[in-house]
Design an enzyme around this catalytic site. Structure first.
Site, PDB file in Angstrom:
ATOM      1  N   LEU A  21       0.862  -1.175   0.000  1.00  0.00           N
ATOM      2  CA  LEU A  21       0.000   0.000   0.000  1.00  0.00           C
ATOM      3  C   LEU A  21       0.900   1.226   0.000  1.00  0.00           C
ATOM      4  CD1 LEU A  21      -2.664  -0.924   2.732  1.00  0.00           C
ATOM      5  CD2 LEU A  21      -2.965  -1.013   0.253  1.00  0.00           C
ATOM      6  N   ASP A  22       0.457   2.298  -0.662  1.00  0.00           N
ATOM      7  CA  ASP A  22       1.211   3.535  -0.616  1.00  0.00           C
ATOM      8  C   ASP A  22       1.361   4.012   0.824  1.00  0.00           C
ATOM      9  OD1 ASP A  22       1.070   3.411  -3.365  1.00  0.00           O
ATOM     10  OD2 ASP A  22      -0.549   4.886  -3.517  1.00  0.00           O
ATOM     11  N   LYS A  23       2.386   4.807   1.062  1.00  0.00           N
ATOM     12  CA  LYS A  23       2.608   5.371   2.390  1.00  0.00           C
ATOM     13  C   LYS A  23       1.354   6.054   2.917  1.00  0.00           C
ATOM     14  CE  LYS A  23       5.162   9.043   4.745  1.00  0.00           C
ATOM     15  NZ  LYS A  23       6.144  10.148   4.594  1.00  0.00           N
ATOM     16  N   ARG A  80      -5.095   6.071  -7.853  1.00  0.00           N
ATOM     17  CA  ARG A  80      -4.847   7.512  -7.893  1.00  0.00           C
ATOM     18  C   ARG A  80      -4.611   7.987  -9.329  1.00  0.00           C
ATOM     19  NH1 ARG A  80      -0.242   7.761  -3.373  1.00  0.00           N
ATOM     20  NH2 ARG A  80      -0.371  10.025  -3.762  1.00  0.00           N
TER      21      ARG A  80
END
Length: 330
Positions: A143-145, A243
């Protein structure tokens, strides 16, 4: 690490098939997926040649040029366990399922050698699978930060291999909640556009013609004043996929600092004031991995986990619902 021999260097060779008029460093950053700084280091160390001669980063390439790059192997420092709180929603001797908070990096990388989920899990569990890169033990997906929510981490090599194969066969089902600016064109829709490195901004991703296949399914759950709440299901798992796809259709994720920074400022009047207040109340990227389903690699049991929205996002949703039909953002 004792008596461990260094792996051989990687040698990459390219023949320029077209006349891109690209600088050498830009051309290599795109093809090797390395940063421009790293490419500059390799050039300065004499590890890059063009037609047999040392390369210069500003050299403009021409059709037919032969480029060779020698990338030395790096033995990364071992990942140190760190006592960091981590929320395990499931644990057995094969794997764990983690509810990751926003702001936590999943594994060590440049600029984030510590404080990551891997550091925390090594302290909590004592060990993870050894498959893959040494700085990302146990990690089969990420997962992205700035994204919160669920991910599965392997504790054994066998579980890691089976989970990785399940992900490649798209048998691991991942669902998200996201808020996007503006209003989606349909109540249900998909974006099926390839994703690759943004040719203008090398640290970002974008929809590009020669990118990797990427498919995302969206369903509108609620329509607010100047934003929508979406249920999102991944078919593929590219970097920043949700995104990038939402940005590509003109509806970036609320609070996205990369693909939608200051987007709400383009909304006029009461809608703009409302959007600014939603952005302030969310206070972060409005993207949460809310549901994860997969078959257990050892038992064959179908496992499904859910995670509610974090408190701040939940409160932002409640505010958005209450104010969606009013003129005041407060």
């Amino acid at each position: 690490m004792t008596n461990r021999s260094r792996p051989p260097a990687e040698v990459h060779r390219f023949r320029v098939e077209e006349a891109p008029d690209d600088r050498l460093d830009v051309y290599l950053a795109d093809r090797l997926r390395l940063s421009r700084n790293r490419i500059a280091e390799l050039i300065a160390e004499g590890r890059v040649s063009v037609n047999g001669s040392p390369g210069r980063k500003s050299r403009r390439l021409r059709k037919g040029d032969e480029v060779e790059v020698v990338v030395p192997a790096v033995l990364p420092a071992s990942v140190a366990p760190e006592k960091i709180p981590v929320n395990l929603v499931y644990e057995d001797d094969q794997l764990v399922v983690v509810d990751k908070p926003a702001g936590m990096v999943v594994h060590p990388a440049a600029g984030h050698r510590g404080g990551t989920l891997v550091n925390a899990l090594l302290s909590r569990l004592g060990g993870l699978s050894s498959v893959g890169a040494p700085d990302r033990p146990g990690i089969v997906h990420r997962l992205d930060k700035d994204t919160s929510g669920l991910l599965v981490v392997a504790r054994t090599d066998e579980a890691h291999g089976r989970l990785a194969r399940a992900i490649s066969r798209r048998e691991v089902r991942r669902s998200y909640l996201a808020a996007c600016w503006g209003h989606a064109p349909q109540d249900e829709f998909s974006v099926d556009d390839p994703i690759g490195r943004d040719p203008k901004h090398r640290q970002r991703m974008a929809v590009v013609r020669d990118g990797r296949e990427a498919l995302t399914h969206f369903r509108v759950l609620e329509r607010w004043r100047a934003a929508d709440l979406l249920a999102v299901r991944l078919h593929t798992g590219r970097t920043h996929q949700i995104r990038v796809h939402l940005r590509s259709i003109g509806h970036p994720v609320v609070g996205d600092p990369i693909y939608g920074a200051n987007w709400e400022k383009g909304l006029l009047g009461a809608g703009g004031r409302w959007a600014a207040e939603l952005n302030r109340r969310a206070g972060r990227l409005f993207l949460h991995a809310t549901r994860l389903s997969f078959v257990h690699p050892s038992t064959g049991e179908e496992l499904t986990f859910t995670s509610p929205l974090p408190d701040r996002l939940h409160d932002a949703v409640e505010w958005a619902r209450q104010t969606a039909a009013t003129d005041s953002p407060t």
